[in-house]
Structure formats: structure tokens, C-alpha cells
Design a protein around this motif. Structure first.
Motif, short mmCIF file in Angstrom:
data_model
loop_
_atom_site.label_atom_id
_atom_site.label_comp_id
_atom_site.label_asym_id
_atom_site.label_seq_id
_atom_site.Cartn_x
_atom_site.Cartn_y
_atom_site.Cartn_z
N TRP A 83 20.83 26.57 4.17
CA TRP A 83 21.84 25.93 5.01
C TRP A 83 21.72 24.41 4.95
CZ3 TRP A 83 20.71 29.51 9.75
CH2 TRP A 83 21.35 30.74 9.56
N LEU A 84 20.49 23.92 4.95
CA LEU A 84 20.29 22.47 4.85
C LEU A 84 20.78 21.93 3.51
CD1 LEU A 84 16.79 22.11 6.55
CD2 LEU A 84 19.01 21.36 7.45
N ASN A 85 20.54 22.70 2.46
CA ASN A 85 21.04 22.29 1.14
C ASN A 85 22.57 22.32 1.11
OD1 ASN A 85 20.70 21.49 -1.57
ND2 ASN A 85 21.11 23.59 -2.24
N GLU A 86 23.16 23.34 1.72
CA GLU A 86 24.62 23.43 1.80
C GLU A 86 25.18 22.25 2.60
OE1 GLU A 86 27.93 26.56 3.50
OE2 GLU A 86 25.89 27.29 3.12
N ALA A 87 24.49 21.88 3.68
CA ALA A 87 24.92 20.73 4.49
C ALA A 87 24.82 19.45 3.67
CB ALA A 87 24.08 20.63 5.75
N HIS A 88 23.73 19.31 2.92
CA HIS A 88 23.56 18.12 2.08
C HIS A 88 24.69 18.01 1.06
CE1 HIS A 88 21.74 15.05 -0.41
NE2 HIS A 88 21.91 15.85 -1.46
N LEU A 89 25.01 19.10 0.40
CA LEU A 89 26.08 19.09 -0.60
C LEU A 89 27.43 18.79 0.05
CD1 LEU A 89 25.07 22.14 -2.83
CD2 LEU A 89 24.88 19.71 -3.39
N SER A 90 27.69 19.37 1.20
CA SER A 90 28.96 19.13 1.90
C SER A 90 29.07 17.69 2.37
CB SER A 90 29.10 20.07 3.09
OG SER A 90 29.19 21.40 2.66
N LEU A 91 27.98 17.17 2.91
CA LEU A 91 28.01 15.81 3.44
C LEU A 91 28.12 14.76 2.33
CD1 LEU A 91 25.36 16.12 6.28
CD2 LEU A 91 27.78 15.53 6.57
N SER A 92 27.47 14.99 1.22
CA SER A 92 27.46 13.98 0.16
C SER A 92 28.58 14.15 -0.86
CB SER A 92 26.11 13.97 -0.55
OG SER A 92 25.87 15.22 -1.17
N GLN A 93 29.45 15.12 -0.64
CA GLN A 93 30.57 15.34 -1.56
C GLN A 93 31.44 14.09 -1.62
OE1 GLN A 93 32.93 18.72 -0.52
NE2 GLN A 93 34.46 18.33 -2.07
N LEU A 163 29.16 5.17 5.09
CA LEU A 163 29.36 6.61 4.96
C LEU A 163 28.07 7.31 4.54
CD1 LEU A 163 32.84 7.05 3.23
CD2 LEU A 163 32.14 7.96 5.44
N ALA A 164 27.38 6.74 3.57
CA ALA A 164 26.13 7.35 3.09
C ALA A 164 25.11 7.42 4.22
CB ALA A 164 25.58 6.57 1.90
N LYS A 165 25.02 6.36 5.01
CA LYS A 165 24.08 6.36 6.13
C LYS A 165 24.48 7.38 7.19
CE LYS A 165 21.76 3.37 9.42
NZ LYS A 165 21.57 2.01 9.91
N ALA A 166 25.76 7.46 7.50
CA ALA A 166 26.23 8.43 8.50
C ALA A 166 25.95 9.85 8.04
CB ALA A 166 27.72 8.23 8.75
N CYS A 167 26.15 10.13 6.76
CA CYS A 167 25.89 11.46 6.23
C CYS A 167 24.40 11.78 6.27
CB CYS A 167 26.44 11.59 4.81
SG CYS A 167 28.25 11.59 4.75
N LYS A 168 23.58 10.82 5.89
CA LYS A 168 22.13 11.02 5.90
C LYS A 168 21.63 11.28 7.32
CE LYS A 168 18.24 10.96 3.63
NZ LYS A 168 17.94 12.05 2.72
#
Length: 181
Positions: A83-93, A163-168
Motif C-alpha cells: 500500500w505504501l508503494n502504491e501510495a508512492h507511485l500515485s503521489l509521484s505520478q 508539489l514534490a514536498k507535499a507528496c513526500k
């Protein structure tokens, strides 16, 4: 006041100066405008995702994690990591695409500089250097795309970094929430 008259008057106030600016900057400025438009469309998509879609996804992951009876086994940790990996992929898309588009902006500005200087040298070769008015259009072809490319790149760098900071930060918060349950 007639609405059609107002809208036509309003359109004339912003379209004509924009059109003149684009003509002074040459063809490269239109390419730059297309890149900037695409970049801001992707930025808007990311903002909408962060505001509306991600909170729902995050809540689903948290609800599913809370509903699990087993949260300590290797299998449960693997599900959480997925799930964390899925969140990472979704957020950094699209963040890397935005970064590339931002990097293209000053390069297109530089291309405008080169094409504008070629125009200046062409005028100098055919008319001589004694007529500065003829060289002025080539100089604007050289300077306007450079300025526009730098302005677009600076704005894009700022927005990309935010955006990158908000996603991280959202990713780290989700990880904390899933670990603390």
C-alpha cells in the motif's frame, strides 16, 4: 451593458497584447507556450489529485489496515508495504514529467535566442549594420523567448518543488499512520 459587448471588449484587452508579444518572440515562443500549458495542466491534475482523490485513497488504506485482525505478521507487513508503494507511485505520478517540462523551458528560450541572432545576422548581411531598426525585430526574437523561458522555468521549479514536498510529506504521514495502528 450588453454581455456580448463586454466579453468582446475583454477579449480584445488581453488577446491583442498577447498576440503581439508572441509575434515579437517568434515561432519558438509558441512552442514554449505549448510546453508551459502542458506543464500547468499536469500541475493542476496533481493539485486536484492531492485535494480530492488522495484523501479518499488514504482513508481506504487506513480503514483496511484497521479492519485487519493481524497487523504484526510478515504477510501483514508485506500488504502495508504494498500500500505504501502504491501510495508512492500515485503521489509521484507526473512529477518527473513536470520536472522535464520545466527543464525544457530555458532550452527553448535559448533556441529562441539562437534563431533571433540568426535573424539579426541575416539582416546585417543583406542590409548592412547601418540600419538598427531592421535589426530590432531580430533582437526581440532573441531576447523575448529567453526571458519567457526563464520566467516559465522559475515558476515551474517553484511549483514542482512544492508539489514534490507535499507528496513526500503525505507519503511519510501515511507511513506513520499505518505503523501506529
Amino acid at each position: 451593458m450588453d454581455v456580448a459587448l463586454f466579453s468582446a471588449d475583454f477579449a480584445g484587452h488581453w488577446w491583442l497584447p498577447l498576440q503581439q508579444f508572441m509575434q515579437q518572440g517568434g515561432q519558438v515562443l509558441w512552442w514554449l507556450a505549448a510546453i508551459v500549458l502542458l506543464c500547468w495542466m499536469l500541475v493542476t491534475e496533481r493539485l486536484l489529485y492531492l485535494a480530492f482523490t488522495y484523501p479518499k485513497e488514504k482513508q481506504q488504506w487506513l480503514d483496511q489496515w484497521r479492519a485487519r485482525g493481524d497487523q504484526t505478521s510478515w504477510y501483514a507487513h508485506a500488504i502495508r508495504a504494498g500500500w505504501l508503494n502504491e501510495a508512492h507511485l500515485s503521489l509521484s505520478q507526473n512529477l518527473n514529467i513536470i520536472k522535464v517540462l520545466v527543464a525544457i523551458c530555458p532550452m527553448l528560450g535559448l533556441l529562441g535566442t539562437v534563431t533571433g541572432m540568426i535573424s539579426v545576422f541575416d539582416v546585417m548581411a543583406s542590409q548592412g549594420s547601418s540600419q538598427p531598426k531592421l535589426m530590432a525585430s531580430g533582437i526581440s526574437l532573441a531576447t523575448l523567448p529567453t526571458m519567457a523561458g526563464m520566467v516559465a522555468a522559475l515558476a515551474g521549479m517553484f511549483v514542482h518543488a512544492r508539489l514534490a514536498k507535499a507528496c513526500k510529506m503525505r507519503e511519510q504521514k501515511l507511513e506513520k499512520l499505518l505503523r501506529s495502528q
